[in-house]
Each structure stands twice: as structure tokens, then as C-alpha cells.
Motif scaffolding. Structure first.
Motif, PDB file in Angstrom:
ATOM      1  N   LYS A   2       0.836  -1.207   0.000  1.00 36.64           N
ATOM      2  CA  LYS A   2       0.000   0.000   0.000  1.00 36.64           C
ATOM      3  C   LYS A   2       0.868   1.254   0.000  1.00 36.64           C
ATOM      4  CE  LYS A   2      -2.709   0.807   3.818  1.00 36.64           C
ATOM      5  NZ  LYS A   2      -2.810   2.221   4.243  1.00 36.64           N
ATOM      6  N   SER A   3       1.869   1.302   0.862  1.00 35.02           N
ATOM      7  CA  SER A   3       2.696   2.519   0.955  1.00 35.02           C
ATOM      8  C   SER A   3       3.424   2.778  -0.362  1.00 35.02           C
ATOM      9  CB  SER A   3       3.722   2.374   2.077  1.00 35.02           C
ATOM     10  OG  SER A   3       3.078   2.371   3.321  1.00 35.02           O
ATOM     11  N   ILE A   4       3.978   1.729  -0.960  1.00 36.86           N
ATOM     12  CA  ILE A   4       4.730   1.911  -2.215  1.00 36.86           C
ATOM     13  C   ILE A   4       3.770   2.301  -3.342  1.00 36.86           C
ATOM     14  CG2 ILE A   4       6.191   0.760  -3.934  1.00 36.86           C
ATOM     15  CD1 ILE A   4       7.330  -0.963  -1.678  1.00 36.86           C
ATOM     16  N   HIS A  14       0.916   4.003  -3.257  1.00 33.73           N
ATOM     17  CA  HIS A  14       0.563   5.430  -3.172  1.00 33.73           C
ATOM     18  C   HIS A  14       1.669   6.295  -3.794  1.00 33.73           C
ATOM     19  CE1 HIS A  14      -2.911   5.464  -0.461  1.00 33.73           C
ATOM     20  NE2 HIS A  14      -2.295   4.747   0.451  1.00 33.73           N
ATOM     21  N   ARG A  15       2.892   5.993  -3.390  1.00 28.69           N
ATOM     22  CA  ARG A  15       4.021   6.844  -3.813  1.00 28.69           C
ATOM     23  C   ARG A  15       4.280   6.719  -5.314  1.00 28.69           C
ATOM     24  NH1 ARG A  15       4.001   5.825   1.474  1.00 28.69           N
ATOM     25  NH2 ARG A  15       5.224   7.135   2.889  1.00 28.69           N
ATOM     26  N   TYR A  16       4.264   5.488  -5.834  1.00 29.68           N
ATOM     27  CA  TYR A  16       4.504   5.322  -7.271  1.00 29.68           C
ATOM     28  C   TYR A  16       3.422   6.057  -8.065  1.00 29.68           C
ATOM     29  CZ  TYR A  16       8.065   1.599  -6.707  1.00 29.68           C
ATOM     30  OH  TYR A  16       9.201   0.872  -6.419  1.00 29.68           O
ATOM     31  N   GLY A  51      -5.034   8.262   5.279  1.00 23.88           N
ATOM     32  CA  GLY A  51      -4.124   9.290   5.786  1.00 23.88           C
ATOM     33  C   GLY A  51      -2.967   9.526   4.826  1.00 23.88           C
ATOM     34  N   THR A  52      -2.475   8.477   4.190  1.00 19.89           N
ATOM     35  CA  THR A  52      -1.342   8.647   3.270  1.00 19.89           C
ATOM     36  C   THR A  52      -1.762   9.500   2.077  1.00 19.89           C
ATOM     37  OG1 THR A  52      -0.576   6.469   3.975  1.00 19.89           O
ATOM     38  CG2 THR A  52       0.469   7.391   2.030  1.00 19.89           C
ATOM     39  N   THR A  53      -2.992   9.269   1.568  1.00 16.95           N
ATOM     40  CA  THR A  53      -3.452  10.066   0.423  1.00 16.95           C
ATOM     41  C   THR A  53      -3.501  11.540   0.788  1.00 16.95           C
ATOM     42  OG1 THR A  53      -4.811   8.198  -0.269  1.00 16.95           O
ATOM     43  CG2 THR A  53      -5.323  10.336  -1.268  1.00 16.95           C
ATOM     44  N   ALA A  81       7.358  11.023  14.721  1.00 18.29           N
ATOM     45  CA  ALA A  81       7.901   9.952  13.877  1.00 18.29           C
ATOM     46  C   ALA A  81       6.813   9.578  12.886  1.00 18.29           C
ATOM     47  CB  ALA A  81       8.275   8.755  14.738  1.00 18.29           C
ATOM     48  N   SER A  82       6.845  10.164  11.690  1.00 19.18           N
ATOM     49  CA  SER A  82       5.785   9.891  10.716  1.00 19.18           C
ATOM     50  C   SER A  82       6.315   9.960   9.298  1.00 19.18           C
ATOM     51  CB  SER A  82       4.646  10.904  10.887  1.00 19.18           C
ATOM     52  OG  SER A  82       3.822  10.880   9.746  1.00 19.18           O
ATOM     53  N   ALA A  83       6.211   8.828   8.606  1.00 19.32           N
ATOM     54  CA  ALA A  83       6.647   8.792   7.200  1.00 19.32           C
ATOM     55  C   ALA A  83       5.722   9.633   6.339  1.00 19.32           C
ATOM     56  CB  ALA A  83       6.647   7.352   6.707  1.00 19.32           C
ATOM     57  N   GLN A  84       4.469   9.780   6.773  1.00 21.22           N
ATOM     58  CA  GLN A  84       3.535  10.590   5.977  1.00 21.22           C
ATOM     59  C   GLN A  84       3.938  12.052   6.028  1.00 21.22           C
ATOM     60  OE1 GLN A  84      -0.336   9.615   7.555  1.00 21.22           O
ATOM     61  NE2 GLN A  84      -0.364   7.597   6.587  1.00 21.22           N
ATOM     62  N   VAL A  85       4.307  12.545   7.205  1.00 18.62           N
ATOM     63  CA  VAL A  85       4.691  13.955   7.330  1.00 18.62           C
ATOM     64  C   VAL A  85       6.018  14.194   6.607  1.00 18.62           C
ATOM     65  CG1 VAL A  85       5.171  15.824   8.932  1.00 18.62           C
ATOM     66  CG2 VAL A  85       3.439  14.118   9.510  1.00 18.62           C
ATOM     67  N   THR A  88      11.780   6.250   9.851  1.00 20.33           N
ATOM     68  CA  THR A  88      10.488   5.685   9.447  1.00 20.33           C
ATOM     69  C   THR A  88      10.630   5.174   8.016  1.00 20.33           C
ATOM     70  OG1 THR A  88       9.681   7.778   8.569  1.00 20.33           O
ATOM     71  CG2 THR A  88       9.194   7.321  10.887  1.00 20.33           C
ATOM     72  N   ARG A  89       9.576   4.544   7.510  1.00 20.35           N
ATOM     73  CA  ARG A  89       9.664   3.917   6.179  1.00 20.35           C
ATOM     74  C   ARG A  89      10.158   4.931   5.146  1.00 20.35           C
ATOM     75  NH1 ARG A  89       3.794   1.624   6.034  1.00 20.35           N
ATOM     76  NH2 ARG A  89       4.208   1.686   8.244  1.00 20.35           N
ATOM     77  N   ASN A  90      11.019   4.441   4.228  1.00 18.00           N
ATOM     78  CA  ASN A  90      11.727   5.359   3.320  1.00 18.00           C
ATOM     79  C   ASN A  90      11.325   5.141   1.860  1.00 18.00           C
ATOM     80  OD1 ASN A  90      12.855   2.882   2.968  1.00 18.00           O
ATOM     81  ND2 ASN A  90      14.983   3.507   3.317  1.00 18.00           N
ATOM     82  N   ILE A 110       4.766   0.077  13.777  1.00 17.86           N
ATOM     83  CA  ILE A 110       3.529   0.793  14.113  1.00 17.86           C
ATOM     84  C   ILE A 110       2.268   0.130  13.531  1.00 17.86           C
ATOM     85  CG2 ILE A 110       3.650   2.556  12.259  1.00 17.86           C
ATOM     86  CD1 ILE A 110       2.794   3.315  15.898  1.00 17.86           C
ATOM     87  N   ASP A 111       2.328  -0.364  12.287  1.00 15.56           N
ATOM     88  CA  ASP A 111       1.123  -0.955  11.697  1.00 15.56           C
ATOM     89  C   ASP A 111       0.923  -2.418  12.119  1.00 15.56           C
ATOM     90  OD1 ASP A 111       0.467   1.393  10.441  1.00 15.56           O
ATOM     91  OD2 ASP A 111       1.329   0.838   8.510  1.00 15.56           O
ATOM     92  N   GLU A 112       1.962  -3.013  12.697  1.00 14.82           N
ATOM     93  CA  GLU A 112       1.874  -4.437  13.070  1.00 14.82           C
ATOM     94  C   GLU A 112       1.494  -4.624  14.538  1.00 14.82           C
ATOM     95  OE1 GLU A 112       3.162  -3.747   9.623  1.00 14.82           O
ATOM     96  OE2 GLU A 112       4.940  -3.549  10.866  1.00 14.82           O
ATOM     97  N   ILE A 137      -4.288   7.880  17.154  1.00 12.51           N
ATOM     98  CA  ILE A 137      -4.812   8.749  16.086  1.00 12.51           C
ATOM     99  C   ILE A 137      -4.653   8.090  14.720  1.00 12.51           C
ATOM    100  CG2 ILE A 137      -4.679  10.966  17.285  1.00 12.51           C
ATOM    101  CD1 ILE A 137      -1.885  11.326  16.024  1.00 12.51           C
ATOM    102  N   LYS A 138      -4.743   6.778  14.697  1.00 14.46           N
ATOM    103  CA  LYS A 138      -4.785   6.052  13.417  1.00 14.46           C
ATOM    104  C   LYS A 138      -6.253   5.993  12.962  1.00 14.46           C
ATOM    105  CE  LYS A 138      -0.418   5.136  12.900  1.00 14.46           C
ATOM    106  NZ  LYS A 138       0.299   5.753  11.797  1.00 14.46           N
ATOM    107  N   GLU A 139      -6.599   5.021  12.118  1.00 13.37           N
ATOM    108  CA  GLU A 139      -7.959   4.929  11.593  1.00 13.37           C
ATOM    109  C   GLU A 139      -8.988   4.822  12.723  1.00 13.37           C
ATOM    110  OE1 GLU A 139      -5.208   3.844  10.336  1.00 13.37           O
ATOM    111  OE2 GLU A 139      -5.354   3.338   8.209  1.00 13.37           O
TER     112      GLU A 139
HETATM  113  C1  S3P Z   1       2.352   5.209   6.193  1.00 15.10           C
HETATM  114  C2  S3P Z   1       2.920   5.705   7.333  1.00 15.10           C
HETATM  115  C3  S3P Z   1       2.448   5.374   8.678  1.00 15.10           C
HETATM  116  C4  S3P Z   1       1.579   4.118   8.657  1.00 15.10           C
HETATM  117  C5  S3P Z   1       0.547   4.155   7.576  1.00 15.10           C
HETATM  118  C6  S3P Z   1       1.234   4.254   6.218  1.00 15.10           C
HETATM  119  C7  S3P Z   1       2.895   5.632   4.894  1.00 15.10           C
HETATM  120  O1  S3P Z   1       1.687   6.458   9.178  1.00 15.10           O
HETATM  121  O2  S3P Z   1       0.947   3.961   9.917  1.00 15.10           O
HETATM  122  O3  S3P Z   1      -0.230   2.973   7.595  1.00 15.10           O
HETATM  123  O4  S3P Z   1       2.573   5.013   3.857  1.00 15.10           O
HETATM  124  O5  S3P Z   1       3.669   6.602   4.880  1.00 15.10           O
HETATM  125  P1  S3P Z   1       2.389   7.698   9.945  1.00 15.10           P
HETATM  126  O6  S3P Z   1       3.266   8.387   8.990  1.00 15.10           O
HETATM  127  O7  S3P Z   1       1.251   8.570  10.394  1.00 15.10           O
HETATM  128  O8  S3P Z   1       3.116   7.066  11.086  1.00 15.10           O
END
Ligand code: S3P
Length: 430
Positions: free
Chosen positions: A21-23, A25-27, A93-95, A164-168, A191-193, A316-318, A343-345
Motif C-alpha cells: 500500500k505505501s509503495i 501510493h508513492r509510485y 491518511g497517506t493520500t 515519527a511519521s513517514a507521511q509527514v 520511518t519507512r523510506n 507501528i502498523d503491526e 490517532i490512526k484509523e
Molecule cells: C504510512 C505511514 C504510517 C503508517 C501508515 C502508512 C505511509 O503512518 O501507519 O499505515 O505510507 O507513509 P504515519 O506516517 O502517520 O506514522
């Protein structure tokens, strides 16, 4: 929809995962601002990623879907058209957070919103840096969606991420593509890169030094043909289901193994999981491989290492499904530094605590986590999911180990990240 889960004695077979899912969105977003037609193979079936595609279509991007292959005709860095309606990010949230970074680089005014859950999630974390860059961002009271964005000429900034947020992080890096000079973000916790890796793949210029990540503005992004690996966060439910059921033997091919995402595997192996990783390859900077999981009774006799600090951010998601495992290992599990889960879903700390208690587990809820006592047999019950996909799927795993039937309410919410989850689960339970 209520999904009934019967106790199972064994997990066997093969699980095919949706694309990460994360990849995805970005692609999709990079393809939309690149020059030329990108082809994305094994694009996530998730409802969230389709919210991203729908928003991009509303911005004038041509997208063709054929099964899980998606072709996206890029409009160039500044080529989006002003949308005619409010952009709908659905539950994602990622969108909303990533797309806001790109919208801030466009001079038209746009509004972006989402469903009830997304409308209660905090956006100050992206509004603050985007305003520092010069975008005008208006929001509902409390910095909640909808967001009204008018951008254009942005300034490059150096910004220390307060959470700590990959979305931000990704939002600021994407806005940085529209800056007058380079933009850098400092991560307090890694966080995820995927954004950093994907930007480089599409031709952007990005540097890492210590905790700082810096992008250059105005890159010429080029369309790519890319294959998306399976979603490890989706695999987590099946890995833990197999770990819990005696005599299990499960194969999960083509799983994304990005080192910032696969802490789950390191964590479970150190706790005694019988896991083999085979056929590892790397494509476009994203590693992937096949996982084989077998039950190992030593895991159930262990005490799981506490989840705290950087480990919390990495898992965090696991954490929802790890909490189920925690309730079944003899020594239990303690989770700290996880206030982001509130403050997730949904407020996942409270949802985990309430549902575990109703299955008969002793749980202590803390402001930033949970103390879960282990080794108690789970009782089947009605699970209140709050429409949160990861709560629904985690308690499906709990239901497999319960002594009686478990009913998962609003079970269709699994589609947010894993359409086909219930069929996949039915296909491997014996
Ligand atoms: C995501 C980042 C995480 C994660 C979410 C997907 C992403 O959220 O919980 O399911 O794709 O960047 P946060 O950045 O709010 O931690």
C-alpha cells in the motif's frame, strides 16, 4: 457485514498478497507528476490506494487499470488541473498527507477531505511545515480536514520532524520539489523510506546525511515501469496466524522486504519464530522475497521483547496483530511510546484493550500503550472494529485461536488495505 471466525487447528497453504500500500501510493503520485506513461504492476488493490488514483483523476491525470496493472500518464511536475470538486481521500491518511505536499506546489486552490475517521485525524503536522514553505492552508477547527490549499511558489526549508511519521516526512519532501531551493527534513526516529527510494527511481535528486534527508527542487521526473512487491503489513496477519496454530506451514511469495519495514520479521525471529526467507531479489531499490512460516512451540513459551522507542515506530502498523500474539505467549507483551496509535484509523490502543478484554485477556491500558498478560485461552466474542481494517484483521487472527466462534463486525473494512483478506484466510484454515 459480520464475518464469523471458527477456531482452527492448523494453517496451511499459500497466501498471495496485494501490492504494498505505501509503495503503491508513492509510485502513483510520482507517476502523475512525471513526464510520460508509467506502468505499475501489482498495484495495491486496497481501497486507500484507489482513493489516491481517484484524487489524481480529479486533478486531470489519465489512469487506465487492467487487473492489478495501472498505467498513469504523467502531467509533469506542475501539470495538475484545478479540481472541480472536493478531493476525496476516503479513509486514507497517506493520500491526504502526501497529496497535500504536491497540491501545495500548485497555484490553484483545492480542497481535500475524507470519511468520518479521516476527518478526525490531525493535519497540523503537515499544515505547519507547508505554511512555513509559503502555502496557504486552511482547515476545520483543530486543524482537521477538510484542508483548503493554495500554493505555488514555495520556499525550501530545513525542518525537524516533531513526530515519527513517514507521511509527514513525505509531505514535506514532496512539497520540497516545488521549492525555490533545497528542502531538508530531519527525522527524530527512522520511518519507512519508500518516498526517498521512489523519488530517486523517478529521477529526482535526494541526499541523506545522518538523520537529514534533502531534496532538490524542480526535478525532471521520468515515467517508469515498476513492479510493486507484496504488502508485508498484510502478510503480518498470516505470519502470526501460522505462528499460533500447531502444525502450521505457510508460504507467502513476493513479500516486500524493505529494511525499514521488515523489523517485524527480525522481532519475531528473535522471539523464536520459524521463518525462512528465500529467493530474495531487489527491484527499483525495493527488496522482495518468499516467506515460509512454520509453527514453533518455543515462541509460545517465550516473553516477547517489549515494544518501545524506535521499535514502536518500526512496528507501528503491526502492533494490533502483535498484541494478539502477546496475549498468547506465556510472558505477555508490553507496548510503550505508541501514542500515535490513538490517532490512526481508530484509537487502536483503546480498541485493542476493549476487544482483548472481551476475549478474556487481562490488559492494562496506558496513555502510550498496553500491558498485555499472556497465556490465557481466548474466548470467542463480538469484536467492535470501529471500521478499522487492522483491528478487524488482527481479531480475525485472534478468533482462529479462540475456544468458540468470534464475530468480526464491519468486516468489509479489511478492503481498506487487503481486499480478498477473508477469502485468503478461509483458504488456509483447516
Ligand atoms: C504510512 C505511514 C504510517 C503508517 C501508515 C502508512 C505511509 O503512518 O501507519 O499505515 O505510507 O507513509 P504515519 O506516517 O502517520 O506514522
Amino acid at each position: 457485514m459480520i464475518k464469523t471466525i471458527q477456531p482452527t487447528s492448523m494453517i496451511r497453504g499459500i497466501v498471495h498478497l496485494p501490492g504494498d500500500k505505501s509503495i503503491s501510493h508513492r509510485y502513483a503520485m510520482f507517476a502523475a507528476i512525471a513526464e510520460g506513461v508509467s506502468t505499475l504492476e501489482h498495484f495495491a488493490a486496497s481501497r486507500d490506494c484507489h482513493s489516491t488514483l481517484d484524487c489524481l483523476r480529479s486533478l486531470g491525470v489519465e489512469i487506465d487499470e487492467a487487473g492489478d496493472n495501472v498505467a498513469i500518464r504523467g502531467r509533469g511536475l506542475r501539470g495538475f488541473q484545478a479540481p472541480e470538486r472536493i478531493l476525496d481521500a476516503g479513509n486514507s491518511g497517506t493520500t491526504i498527507r502526501l497529496l497535500s505536499g504536491i497540491l501545495a506546489g500548485h497555484s490553484f486552490e483545492s480542497s481535500i477531505s475524507g470519511d468520518q475517521s479521516l476527518s478526525s485525524r490531525p493535519m497540523r503536522r503537515i499544515a505547519t511545515p507547508l505554511r512555513l514553505m509559503g502555502a496557504r492552508i486552511e482547515s476545520r477547527e483543530g486543524e482537521l480536514p477538510p484542508l483548503r490549499i493554495r500554493g505555488g511558489a514555495l520556499k525550501g526549508i530545513r525542518y525537524r520532524l516533531p513526530v515519527a511519521s513517514a507521511q509527514v516526512k513525505s509531505c514535506v519532501l514532496l512539497a520540497g520539489l516545488y521549492g525555490s531551493g533545497p528542502t531538508a527534513v530531519e527525522e527524530i526516529v527512522p520511518t519507512r523510506n519508500h518516498t526517498e527510494i521512489a523519488l530517486r527511481e523517478f529521477g529526482g535528486s535526494i541526499r541523506m546525511e545522518g538523520n537529514w534527508i534533502e531534496v532538490d527542487p524542480a526535478p525532471l521526473l521520468k515515467a517508469r515501469r515498476l513492479a510493486i512487491p507484496g504488502d508485508l503489513s498484510g502478510a503480518a496477519f498470516f505470519i502470526i496466524a501460522a505462528a499460533l496454530s500447531p502444525n502450521s506451514d505457510l508460504l507467502i511469495p513476493g513479500v516486500g522486504l524493505n529494511e525499514r519495514r521488515c523489523e517485524l520479521l527480525n522481532y519475531l525471529i528473535s522471539a523464536g519464530l520459524d521463518l525462512q526467507i528465500e529467493n530474495v531479489t531487489k527491484d527499483a531499490g525495493e527488496p522482495r522475497g518468499d516467506l515460509r512460516v512454520r509453527h514453533n512451540s518455543a515462541l509460545l513459551r517465550s516473553k516477547l521483547p517489549p515494544i518501545q522507542g524506535e521499535l514502536t515506530a518500526a512496528l507501528i502498523d503491526e502492533i494490533p496483530v502483535l498484541s494478539i500474539l502477546g496475549s498468547q505467549v506465556r510472558g505477555g507483551l508490553e507496548i510503550s511510546d505508541a501514542q500515535e496509535l490513538r490517532i490512526k484509523e481508530s484509537d487502536r490502543i483503546s480498541a485493542l484493550s476493549a476487544n482483548l478484554k472481551s476475549m478474556g485477556v487481562e490488559v492494562q491500558e496506558k496513555p502510550d500503550g498496553l500491558v498485555i498478560s499472556g497465556g490465557r485461552k481466548l474466548q470467542g466474542t463480538d469484536i467492535v472494529t470501529h471500521g478499522d481494517h487492522r483491528i478487524a484483521m488482527a481479531f480475525a487472527v485472534a478468533g482462529l485461536s479462540a475456544q468458540s466462534e468470534t464475530r468480526i463486525h464491519e468486516a468489509e473494512c479489511a478492503d481498506v488495505s487487503f481486499p480478498g483478506f477473508w477469502d485468503a484466510l478461509d483458504g488456509i484454515t483447516r
